[in-house]
Design an enzyme around this catalytic site. Sequence first.
Site, PDB file in Angstrom:
ATOM      1  N   SER A 116      56.259  13.127 -12.892  1.00 13.84           N
ATOM      2  CA  SER A 116      55.769  14.013 -11.820  1.00 13.84           C
ATOM      3  C   SER A 116      56.380  13.704 -10.455  1.00 13.84           C
ATOM      4  O   SER A 116      56.731  14.638  -9.723  1.00 13.84           O
ATOM      5  CB  SER A 116      54.244  13.972 -11.743  1.00 13.84           C
ATOM      6  N   LYS A 165      40.998  12.688 -16.166  1.00 15.46           N
ATOM      7  CA  LYS A 165      40.805  14.113 -15.826  1.00 15.46           C
ATOM      8  C   LYS A 165      39.335  14.520 -15.790  1.00 15.46           C
ATOM      9  O   LYS A 165      38.944  15.353 -14.980  1.00 15.46           O
ATOM     10  CB  LYS A 165      41.568  14.993 -16.816  1.00 15.46           C
ATOM     11  N   ASP A 168      47.097  22.470 -16.893  1.00 11.96           N
ATOM     12  CA  ASP A 168      47.572  22.124 -18.245  1.00 11.96           C
ATOM     13  C   ASP A 168      47.422  23.304 -19.206  1.00 11.96           C
ATOM     14  O   ASP A 168      48.262  23.515 -20.085  1.00 11.96           O
ATOM     15  CB  ASP A 168      46.770  20.953 -18.820  1.00 11.96           C
ATOM     16  N   ALA A 223      40.411  14.656 -28.596  1.00  9.15           N
ATOM     17  CA  ALA A 223      39.254  15.341 -28.011  1.00  9.15           C
ATOM     18  C   ALA A 223      39.070  14.963 -26.547  1.00  9.15           C
ATOM     19  O   ALA A 223      37.961  15.014 -26.017  1.00  9.15           O
ATOM     20  CB  ALA A 223      38.001  15.000 -28.821  1.00  9.15           C
ATOM     21  N   GLY A 256      40.573  15.215 -22.298  1.00 13.38           N
ATOM     22  CA  GLY A 256      40.705  16.297 -21.329  1.00 13.38           C
ATOM     23  C   GLY A 256      41.778  17.299 -21.718  1.00 13.38           C
ATOM     24  O   GLY A 256      41.605  18.509 -21.529  1.00 13.38           O
ATOM     25  N   TYR A 279      55.687  13.369 -23.654  1.00 17.76           N
ATOM     26  CA  TYR A 279      57.085  13.707 -23.391  1.00 17.76           C
ATOM     27  C   TYR A 279      57.871  12.438 -23.078  1.00 17.76           C
ATOM     28  O   TYR A 279      57.292  11.397 -22.769  1.00 17.76           O
ATOM     29  CB  TYR A 279      57.183  14.683 -22.212  1.00 17.76           C
TER      30      TYR A 279
HETATM   31  P1  NDP Z   1      42.174  11.216 -22.829  1.00 16.86           P
HETATM   32  O1  NDP Z   1      42.122   9.766 -22.522  1.00 16.86           O
HETATM   33  O2  NDP Z   1      41.205  12.133 -22.147  1.00 16.86           O
HETATM   34  O3  NDP Z   1      41.989  11.420 -24.427  1.00 16.86           O
HETATM   35  C1  NDP Z   1      42.750  10.668 -25.311  1.00 16.86           C
HETATM   36  C2  NDP Z   1      42.449  11.122 -26.735  1.00 16.86           C
HETATM   37  O4  NDP Z   1      43.358  10.403 -27.574  1.00 16.86           O
HETATM   38  C3  NDP Z   1      41.048  10.832 -27.257  1.00 16.86           C
HETATM   39  O5  NDP Z   1      40.650  11.891 -28.106  1.00 16.86           O
HETATM   40  C4  NDP Z   1      41.245   9.532 -28.057  1.00 16.86           C
HETATM   41  O6  NDP Z   1      40.326   9.385 -29.131  1.00 16.86           O
HETATM   42  C5  NDP Z   1      42.619   9.771 -28.634  1.00 16.86           C
HETATM   43  N1  NDP Z   1      43.351   8.559 -28.961  1.00 16.86           N
HETATM   44  C6  NDP Z   1      43.805   7.607 -28.106  1.00 16.86           C
HETATM   45  N2  NDP Z   1      44.487   6.655 -28.783  1.00 16.86           N
HETATM   46  C7  NDP Z   1      44.464   7.029 -30.085  1.00 16.86           C
HETATM   47  C8  NDP Z   1      44.985   6.457 -31.268  1.00 16.86           C
HETATM   48  N3  NDP Z   1      45.675   5.325 -31.251  1.00 16.86           N
HETATM   49  N4  NDP Z   1      44.767   7.112 -32.447  1.00 16.86           N
HETATM   50  C9  NDP Z   1      44.092   8.276 -32.469  1.00 16.86           C
HETATM   51  N5  NDP Z   1      43.552   8.856 -31.380  1.00 16.86           N
HETATM   52  C10 NDP Z   1      43.743   8.240 -30.203  1.00 16.86           C
HETATM   53  O7  NDP Z   1      43.688  11.679 -22.556  1.00 16.86           O
HETATM   54  P2  NDP Z   1      44.234  13.078 -22.070  1.00 16.86           P
HETATM   55  O8  NDP Z   1      43.645  14.152 -22.898  1.00 16.86           O
HETATM   56  O9  NDP Z   1      44.119  13.178 -20.589  1.00 16.86           O
HETATM   57  O10 NDP Z   1      45.819  12.933 -22.373  1.00 16.86           O
HETATM   58  C11 NDP Z   1      46.266  12.783 -23.693  1.00 16.86           C
HETATM   59  C12 NDP Z   1      47.790  12.792 -23.760  1.00 16.86           C
HETATM   60  O11 NDP Z   1      48.321  14.031 -23.307  1.00 16.86           O
HETATM   61  C13 NDP Z   1      48.461  11.714 -22.922  1.00 16.86           C
HETATM   62  O12 NDP Z   1      49.454  11.110 -23.720  1.00 16.86           O
HETATM   63  C14 NDP Z   1      49.092  12.489 -21.778  1.00 16.86           C
HETATM   64  O13 NDP Z   1      50.239  11.838 -21.283  1.00 16.86           O
HETATM   65  C15 NDP Z   1      49.452  13.786 -22.470  1.00 16.86           C
HETATM   66  N6  NDP Z   1      49.594  14.952 -21.576  1.00 16.86           N
HETATM   67  C16 NDP Z   1      50.792  15.609 -21.436  1.00 16.86           C
HETATM   68  C17 NDP Z   1      50.916  16.711 -20.609  1.00 16.86           C
HETATM   69  C18 NDP Z   1      52.221  17.429 -20.460  1.00 16.86           C
HETATM   70  O14 NDP Z   1      52.383  18.172 -19.491  1.00 16.86           O
HETATM   71  N7  NDP Z   1      53.147  17.289 -21.363  1.00 16.86           N
HETATM   72  C19 NDP Z   1      49.795  17.230 -19.832  1.00 16.86           C
HETATM   73  C20 NDP Z   1      48.571  16.520 -20.091  1.00 16.86           C
HETATM   74  C21 NDP Z   1      48.504  15.410 -20.905  1.00 16.86           C
HETATM   75  P3  NDP Z   1      38.838   8.705 -28.926  1.00 16.86           P
HETATM   76  O15 NDP Z   1      37.961   9.811 -28.377  1.00 16.86           O
HETATM   77  O16 NDP Z   1      38.483   8.311 -30.310  1.00 16.86           O
HETATM   78  O17 NDP Z   1      39.019   7.572 -27.968  1.00 16.86           O
END
Ligand code: NDP
Length: 263
Positions: A16, A63, A99, A121, A123, A208
């Site tokens: 970013s 988020k 997003d 699950a 943000g 990415y």
């Molecule tokens: P959150 O922290 O809100 O959620 C993470 C999720 O990943 C949860 O559901 C968590 O499960 C799960 N998780 C984490 N580690 C593991 C694992 N080892 N195995 C299985 N499940 C796992 O993150 P965000 O939703 O904010 O972001 C998620 C990803 O999206 C990030 O990598 C971020 O960089 C990417 N992203 C990319 C964007 C883009 O423009 N390309 C924009 C927005 C995000 P649990 O609930 O069980 O903990």
Amino acid sequence: MKIFSIFGDPVSHSRSPLMHNSVFSVLNIDACYSRSQLTDGSKLRDVFFAKGLSGANVTVPHKEAAYQQCDEVRGIAKIIQAVNTLVLENGKLIGYNTDADGFMNAIQSFGPIRNALVLGAGGTARALSIALRRGEITPTILNRSAQRLDYFTSEGFDAYVWDDFTAAPYDLIINTTSAGLSDNELPIPRALLTELLSRAKGAIDVIYGKETPFLQEIKISGLPYKDGSDMLLAQGVLASYLFLNGAFSLENIEAPMKHSFSL
Ligand code: NDP
């Protein structure tokens, strides 16, 4: 000079700053954009004001915390209850979610999609699920743990943990988990992923800038795929438009932002 930043943990991987600074530079805007590593998401608002920011982006895992700390939340972010863009307006913190629209732009290239399996699950999964439904694509949510599924069931989505889930055909498999971001893990068990990919039309990882284990598995399957770069660009263009109060067109912003990907 206006100052902007991205908050996250981890945040060192974020493109970013490069994207937004390229826009500021080409459009001759007196502003700069930095990174802010933030461990405790509940401090986000205080840090935003202490740094004198005019706007910010928010990434994993803050988020939902950002949503809680806004003075006002606008647009689709109100339903998603997660905010990735903050803008200071008359001393108030206004929250948006870019997003959702960014993702819908990115999946146009897959052609017609009827349904999708959203892995994760957090943000991002919220944003994508709401956006998919608006685009008349039915999302199903699959997460490793149950805690975050309440939001999805209350929105009327089918949402499962691994143990409850039976594989069915889904047109698009979407990884929104952070598995593979700073580790080498798959978002779901390998056998389940292989089965899902064998019945899908395409797959996308929102991460990415690196070839995650998820992307490696898709490559092996031979399916059409993409990483999160197109989504990153599209959400960034929309965020920049908000930072600049609509003073420049999306097209004017997109060109320098896209160019930054080749730097
Ligand atoms: P959150 O922290 O809100 O959620 C993470 C999720 O990943 C949860 O559901 C968590 O499960 C799960 N998780 C984490 N580690 C593991 C694992 N080892 N195995 C299985 N499940 C796992 O993150 P965000 O939703 O904010 O972001 C998620 C990803 O999206 C990030 O990598 C971020 O960089 C990417 N992203 C990319 C964007 C883009 O423009 N390309 C924009 C927005 C995000 P649990 O609930 O069980 O903990």
